[in-house]
Each structure stands twice: as structure tokens, then as C-alpha cells.
Design an enzyme around this catalytic site. Structure first.
Site, short mmCIF file in Angstrom:
data_model
loop_
_atom_site.label_atom_id
_atom_site.label_comp_id
_atom_site.label_asym_id
_atom_site.label_seq_id
_atom_site.Cartn_x
_atom_site.Cartn_y
_atom_site.Cartn_z
CG ASN A 118 58.27 58.44 21.79
OD1 ASN A 118 57.61 58.82 20.28
ND2 ASN A 118 58.11 57.17 21.06
CG HIS A 156 57.66 55.86 16.44
ND1 HIS A 156 56.77 56.31 15.54
CD2 HIS A 156 58.36 56.50 17.81
CE1 HIS A 156 56.62 57.36 16.75
NE2 HIS A 156 57.38 57.21 18.29
CB CYS A 164 57.00 59.68 14.03
SG CYS A 164 56.83 57.81 13.14
#
Length: 812
Positions: free
Chosen positions: A300, A274, A118
């Protein structure tokens, strides 16, 4: 191949309405950009193996001529962990009409796949705001699946001050015809998947190692900017304004959740550990309330549609029309969140400040619109230190120092806004960058005006010492400094040799970063040979050795004769060669590892002659102690005799260590050779290492000084072979060796008879070779071991330095 990039003339900023920093055109005075073909390496058997550099255009041209498609042997199938289900496919075999980049789309839609990267995908999302930067990195106008397609693509990344070009083939891991890792929200677009592959090749030649990383590192690798990190808990009062300011400046920005899952995270559907892109920030009035609420929009990188895109109290706190008009969701994966919830749910915010160059164009300060300037410098570390040693007194003696002088304030409060960034260049023999701890220390010197202290003086109690700034692979800090002189000392607590770092300062002040080091007095170094006098107690013995080898024609010797004299047992310098070394506790720990793995990492490269001598000595011992009925083996009890014949004191602990690790009474000849060679690589035995090349250099050194009054000449190879010296020149060499060895021993460790890199500067100073840090670092990089340097390596470095400086003096 090096490519120079001219100034960019299209907009380098966002697609949003123009802001102050967007209106300025490219400045030809901006820093020029060069791109180099990346030099990939592999670390094998304690050596760095360099791969052949790949040039995209040369490879593409050859492939087109052969009508072939590229298969990259530097990132081959064996590195992909493939299976029956997981296979490599080219985009043309995945979908009809693949494209690298779909033009005229408002949004970038890179999506994270199965990797925990990520931190990299979020950086790709940020590129949508900077078209010039994206064009420079991805080059969608120059490569495609149509024109000149040969299964080869290339992408650019910033690496410690240099942009590098990384070539890949377009074979991508798939399962059931779908991409396994990064993809695009547009089904036939492949730039996210291909640039992820290029980044995996650059960093680790592995996809799997991309899992878990640092957003500040990926942001810098895609921009060359300087990253800052803000912890939400300690920065909550001012963090919203910092984010708000960052969104109107040229920055890349993201936030990250904690390692721990909290009830609030579960309620909002956020993932632990994350990272999310921050895509917008706003102040919006609530229902029936005049006060404005702070809101942040995050995205996201998985890019999946979210059922609840306005979290918490937002639906109840704002009119539907306000939510629809001001709190828009533009792409899948975006979420609006109240700032009061944001600081509870997120652990940190990371901001990468872009720096002025011909891709980004000018960068301007928040106040008064002044141009910001970048001062940058590359340096090298000799090694790392224990964190407990990291006092100013210690690090100022063994690491490079840099100065900045602030004479004019930025603001009315008489202070300057300075952003300092430090990063490390990747190398395959180092710890992964995400695990490498680097720091810098800042000291304010209490002096007047723009005076600079003597580089040889230490800092004292009157100086202001700032807390160290550190991080993994990267460290940065924004400071508001009063006028004066400051010193920056970059250092590392990881023990690796020869790492290159890059130090940057972004401020309103031009070219303020300077190397703070002493000048080299070449004349003082050159005069050393002239002042050497032979020691009386050795004169007759060494002179006799010289006379025995001297030619009857001219009374001189060449380098071959010098070689035999220096290796003669009667030579005065060799009188301590056969003193037995005492093995210390540290050695036994190494022996345990060697016996367990049957491998060792040599601290120095051993000559063929030394290895042959070890083998011969061990074989002679076996002729005497070989166990009857067990060819090639002998009792462990005789191991100490073998070690003694190789120069090490008897020690019963050696037998215990070997017996415990091998679990038997007998030891094979190969295992003993392994042990002795390992020990030889740890200890310095100077009488064995005066090789022929060093003898040639000794002669070139004294002949160069005498023949040219201290102005050295670059002798070519045939000339060096023919050079001869008389007895006075021979005496200079012997005294040069004796004095340098005496000072070397003063700083050498008793355990291994070597000088630690931390003491190399002091050792050179002691023989009057007062060199700059960069030269000392290069000496250690070329001649030293991982953490130390032996005498034979040291004396070779000193002689070579003398020849180099002598040549330099002659040309001045």
C-alpha cells in the site's frame, strides 16, 4: 538545452540475486539518451503561451552568485491553494539536516499524502529495483541540501519519446510543520516530496489535478516503457504466470481495486479505487499438502503498518516457520495474499515493460535469451473522429499508417511476440491525458513474403482486421503474430488539433517499424504552373484590371498592384463574394453560448482589416437604427439588417435567440460586434483575405518557376519586394486561384464554406498535390483552425508548399 547521457556501467537491475538479464554489461549500440529542458505552456484566450525554458545549471549558478534561493514563478504560490494552516516551507525549515536521498538503505519508502495519487507513488516504489533509472531521474549525487544549495532541484521524466528536465524550488506545502502531500518513511528524506512537486508542475501546474490517474502513465513517464493491462476476471487462468514472469523481467508492476466496495475488500481492509505495488510473487507448499499455493505480496503506497499482514487463510494454511522464512514482510504497508483471493479483490494488473537503452541496458526475451529491440517513431494527428466513424476504410484515409514485416519466427510455432505501445504527448490546450482516448488498429495484409502494398491502395475484405486497441493517454497490446505484413493505424476519438503521438514496438526484430506512405512527385507538382491556361470567359475582364495597374515602362506589376487587383470587386474570382450566407442550426447554439458568456473561441484569427470593417459596418447601422434615449443600443428587430450588411441572410431565429438569451428588446453595439466577429470567424469569405504577403508569395511562385525552369529560388526579403510579373504570369496566378478554389468548394461544407481536416488530403489530391501524411498534418497544424481550414488559409498553404518543394528540387 540538450544533454546527452553516455552508457551506464553500474548494475541497472534489482538488488536480488543475479538473474539472466542482469549479467549483461552495457552495449554501446544501445539507443542514446538525450535530455531537454521542458517546454511548459499555458492555454489562454485560444492561444498556447510558451513559458521560458528553465535550465537548472544556469539558474543554480546565478542564484549562488547572488546568494539567493529559488522561487519558481512557473509554479507559484497562487497555484497551491494555501491557507493560514497550509503554508509553504523549505525542508531546511521543516527539519534539521534534511537530505534528498539516504544512501545505503535497502528499501525505498515513498508514502502517499492527502492527494489521491497512489498511481504515481506506486511507480516511485518500483524505482527501488532499478538503481540506474533512479539515479538518472533523481540525480542524488548531483544535487543536495549541502553543496551548492540554492533552493532549486530538478528531475527527469519521459514524455512521448523525449526525456525532459523539470526544475522546481523546494518550497513544499505543510500543515503544523508536516508535509501535506508525498513524504518518505525516513523523516529527513525529501526526494518523494520534491519529485511529486516536479510531476505536478509538468502535468498540470497543479497538485490537485494529480488526484486520480493511471499507473501505466506514471510508469511510462518514469521509464519510457510500454504498459500492459490485464483484467483479473478475464485473465485469471494465466495471470499468475504473467505476474511471475514480469517479476523476473525488467518491469514495473502494480494492481488496482474496483470502484465498488465489496464485502471481501472490507474484510481485508483494502481501499476502493486504490492502486498497490506488487513487490513479490511465490509458490509455497501448504501444511500437509504437496501442491504449491500461489501467493502475491502487495504494498500500500500509504506505507502504514498493518495489523494483519498475511490475509485470509494464510495463517491457517502454512506453517509458522514457512510464513516467517518465505512470506516476509519487508516494509510497512506490505500484505501477502493468496492468488485465489487476489483475483476476487483486484480488478486489474498493470505491467510496464522497460525498453533497451543506455540507462536500462539490454532487455532479453524469455526464451533463448535473445536481445529485444525497440522500434519507435513519432507522428502527429490532425484531429479526432467520432467513434462511430472508426472503420478501417475511414481511418486509413485520414490517419498515418505504419508497416511491420515479420519474416522470421521467434518460436517453433512460427509466431512472433510483438509488444505495441502508443502514447500521446501532453499539451496544455488538450484534454487531460488521463481523459484522452487514443487507439490503434492493426490490419494483416494477405500477401506473400515481405511485399509492401502500394500506400495509395485501400484495404479490402481479404485482409484480417484486429479489434482496435485503446486507452486513456496510452494504449498497448502484446500479440503473437504469424509471419507476414501488418499495418498499424494510430487514431483518436478526441477532437483536438495537432497532437503528437509516439508509437513503439518491442520485439526480437530490429528496426521493423516503417512509415507507410506514398512518395512525393515533386516534378508533377512543379509542372502544374506550366500547364495552367486562363479561362476564356474571364480573360478580358481580368486583363483589363491588369493593364490598369501595369507600369507604362515595362508593362508589369508588383505585389502591391496584385493585391489591389485581387481585392477588386470586378476581379472574376470575387463575383460570389457578396452572396449572402444562410445561417444553420449549429450557429444558433454557438450564439447562445456567446451571449451567455460574452466570450467566443475564434476558429480562425481575423485580420485587423476585417475586424475594422465589421466595426465600421455595425457603427453605420447604428447611425440609422439607434434607439432614441438609449445611446449605443438599438432594437433587436434590426439585428437581421445588420447581419445582412455583413453577408448573412435574414433569419428570424436570430432575433428569437438573442431575445431569449438577453431577455430585452434592445441590444448594445458591443454585443452586435461580438456576434458578427464570431460569425466571421466561422465563415470563409475569400475575396477579403488575399493579403499582401500572399500576393508576394504568388509572384515568387510564378517568377521562380519561369526564371529557373521549375527550380525555385529562395528569394530574400528585399528581392521579393522588387519582383514584378507580366500579363502571362498574372494569368497563371488567376487560373491557379480559380482551379484550386473549384476543387476546394467540392470538399467544403455547405454550413461554413470550409474543408474539414478529414477532407484535406482529398482536397490536396484534387489539385495534384499528392503529399505525405506528415506534410498534410503539418500544413493543417500551421494553417488550419481547430477542425477545418478556410480557402484563404488553404491557398496560402499550397503556395508555401510549392515554394518549399521548388527550393528542395533546386538543391537536389
Amino acid at each position: 538545452m540538450i544533454t546527452r547521457i553516455p552508457g551506464c556501467h553500474c548494475s541497472s537491475m534489482r538488488d536480488d540475486p543475479p538473474t539472466r538479464f542482469q549479467r549483461f554489461s552495457s552495449d554501446e549500440n544501445l539507443r542514446e539518451i538525450t535530455v531537454e529542458n521542458v517546454q511548459l505552456t499555458e492555454y489562454v484566450n485560444d492561444e498556447i503561451i510558451e513559458f521560458q525554458q528553465q535550465d537548472f545549471h544556469d539558474l543554480q549558478r546565478n542564484l549562488l552568485e547572488k546568494k539567493d534561493q529559488f522561487e519558481d514563478d512557473q509554479f507559484s504560490e497562487e497555484l497551491f491553494e494555501l491557507s493560514k494552516e497550509k503554508i509553504l516551507k523549505r525542508p531546511k525549515d521543516i527539519i534539521n539536516n534534511p537530505v534528498l536521498f539516504i544512501k545505503n538503505k535497502k528499501y525505498f519508502l515513498p508514502r502517499q499524502g492527502r492527494l489521491n495519487d497512489c498511481w504515481f507513488i506506486v511507480a516511485l516504489i518500483n524505482l527501488q529495483y532499478y538503481p540506474n533509472l533512479f539515479q538518472f531521474i533523481v540525480q542524488p549525487n548531483e544535487q543536495s541540501f549541502d553543496n551548492n544549495y540554492a533552493g532549486i532541484f530538478h528531475f527527469r521524466f519521459w514524455q512521448a519519446g523525449t526525456w525532459v528536465d523539470v526544475v522546481i524550488d523546494d518550497r513544499l506545502p505543510t500543515e503544523n510543520g508536516k508535509l501535506v502531500y508525498a513524504s518518505s518513511g525516513y523523516e529527513n528524506e525529501f526526494w518523494p516530496a520534491l519529485i511529486e512537486k516536479a510531476y505536478a508542475k509538468l502535468l498540470y501546474r497543479s497538485y490537485e489535478k494529480l488526484s486520480e490517474g493511471n499507473f501505466r502513465i506514471s510508469m511510462q513517464d518514469l521509464s519510457g516503457g510500454i504498459g500492459e493491462e490485464y483484467l483479473t476476471e478475464s485473465s485469471s487462468e494465466k495471470l499468475f504466470e504473467i505476474i511471475q514472469d514480469a517479476k523476473i523481467r525488467p518491469t514495473l508492476i502494480a494492481c488496482g481495486t474496483s470502484f465498488k466496495v465489496t464485502p471481501e475488500m472490507s474484510e481485508f481492509g483494502l481501499m476502493q479505487r486504490h492502486q498497490y505495488a506488487i513487490t513479490d510473487v511465490k509458490l509455497v507448499k501448504k501444511k500437509n499438502v504437496d501442491d504449491e499455493s500461489k501467493l502475491i505480496r502487495i504494498r500500500n503506497p500509504h506505507g502504514k503498518k498493518i495489523k494483519v499482514s498475511h490475509f485470509g487463510k494464510i495463517p491457517d494454511s502454512f506453517e509458522k516457520e514457512i510464513i516467517k522464512s518465505k512470506l516476509k514482510i519487508e516494509v510497512d504497508g506490505e500484505i501477502w495474499i493468496l492468488y485465489e483471493d487476489f483475483i476476487k479483490l483486484f480488478e486489474f494488473v498493470e505491467i510496464c515493460n522497460l525498453t533497451p537503452n543506455r540507462i536500462i541496458n539490454n532487455i532479453y526475451a524469455k526464451k533463448e535469451g535473445k536481445k529485444l529491440s525497440l522500434s519507435a517513431i513519432e507522428g502527429k494527428w490532425m484531429g479526432g473522429i467520432n467513434s462511430r466513424e472508426a472503420s478501417v476504410d475511414v481511418i486509413s484515409k485520414i490517419y498515418p499508417k505504419y508497416s511491420i514485416v515479420l519474416t522470421k519466427p521467434d518460436y517453433e510455432d512460427e509466431k512472433c511476440n510483438i509488444l505495441i505501445g502508443l502514447s500521446i504527448e501532453r499539451r496544455q490546450d488538450l484534454e487531460e491525458v488521463k481523459k484522452t482516448q487514443i487507439y490503434f488498429k492493426i490490419i494483416y495484409k494477405s500477401i506473400d513474403g515481405d511485399e509492401i502494398i502500394d500506400a495509395q491502395k485501400s484495404f479490402d475484405s481479404d485482409d484480417t482486421e484486429f479489434d482496435p486497441v485503446g486507452g486513456f493517454g496510452q494504449a498497448a497490446k502484446r500479440l503473437y503474430l504469424k509471419l507476414g505484413t501488418y499495418y498499424i493505424i494510430p487514431y483518436t476519438t478526441d477532437t483536438f488539433k495537432g497532437a503528437t503521438f509516439y508509437l513503439q514496438i518491442l520485439s526480437e526484430h530490429k528496426n521493423i517499424l516503417k512509415v507507410h506512405d506514398r512518395d512525393i512527385d515533386i516534378n508533377q507538382i512543379m509542372s502544374k504552373l506550366h500547364t495552367l491556361t486562363p479561362a476564356d470567359d474571364n480573360e478580358n475582364l481580368d486583363d483589363q484590371l491588369f493593364l490598369n495597374m501595369a507600369s507604362k515602362v515595362d508593362g508589369k506589376i508588383d505585389f502591391k498592384s496584385l493585391y489591389f487587383i485581387l481585392r477588386n470587386d470586378k476581379f472574376s474570382f470575387n463575383k460570389n463574394c457578396y452572396i449572402l450566407h444562410e445561417l444553420v442550426d449549429e450557429v444558433f447554439l454557438e450564439l447562445e453560448t456567446i451571449l451567455e458568456t460574452k466570450k467566443f473561441v475564434s476558429k480562425k484569427k481575423l485580420s485587423i482589416a476585417r475586424i475594422a470593417k465589421v466595426t465600421l459596418t455595425v457603427e453605420e447601422a447604428f447611425e440609422r437604427y439607434e434607439e432614441a434615449g438609449s445611446p449605443g443600443s438599438m432594437s433587436v428587430l434590426f439585428l437581421t439588417q445588420v447581419l445582412e450588411r455583413n453577408g448573412y441572410l435574414k433569419n428570424e431565429e436570430v432575433i428569437e435567440t438573442v431575445h431569449e438569451e438577453m431577455g430585452m428588446e434592445l441590444i448594445h453595439v458591443n454585443d452586435i460586434i461580438l456576434i458578427v466577429v464570431a460569425l466571421k470567424s466561422r465563415f470563409g469569405l475569400p475575396c477579403e483575405e488575399f493579403n499582401a504577403n500572399l500576393c508576394q508569395d504568388f509572384i515568387a511562385m510564378v517568377r521562380g518557376y519561369d526564371d529557373f525552369q521549375g527550380n525555385y529560388l529562395n528569394f530574400n526579403e528585399p528581392t521579393i519586394h522588387d519582383l514584378r510579373i507580366d500579363t502571362k504570369q498574372f494569368e497563371k496566378i488567376t487560373q491557379f486561384i480559380t482551379e484550386s478554389k473549384k476543387q476546394f468548394d467540392n470538399y467544403a461544407t455547405e454550413s461554413y464554406f470550409s474543408v474539414q481536416f478529414k477532407q484535406l488530403k482529398n482536397t490536396l489530391d484534387a489539385i495534384d498535390y499528392k503529399l505525405r501524411y506528415s506534410m498534410i498534418a503539418n500544413i493543417f497544424q500551421k494553417y488550419g483552425n481547430e477542425l477545418d481550414i478556410f480557402y484563404d488559409q488553404f491557398i496560402q498553404s499550397v503556395v508555401d508548399t510549392t515554394l518549399i518543394l521548388g527550393t528542395k528540387k533546386k538543391t537536389e
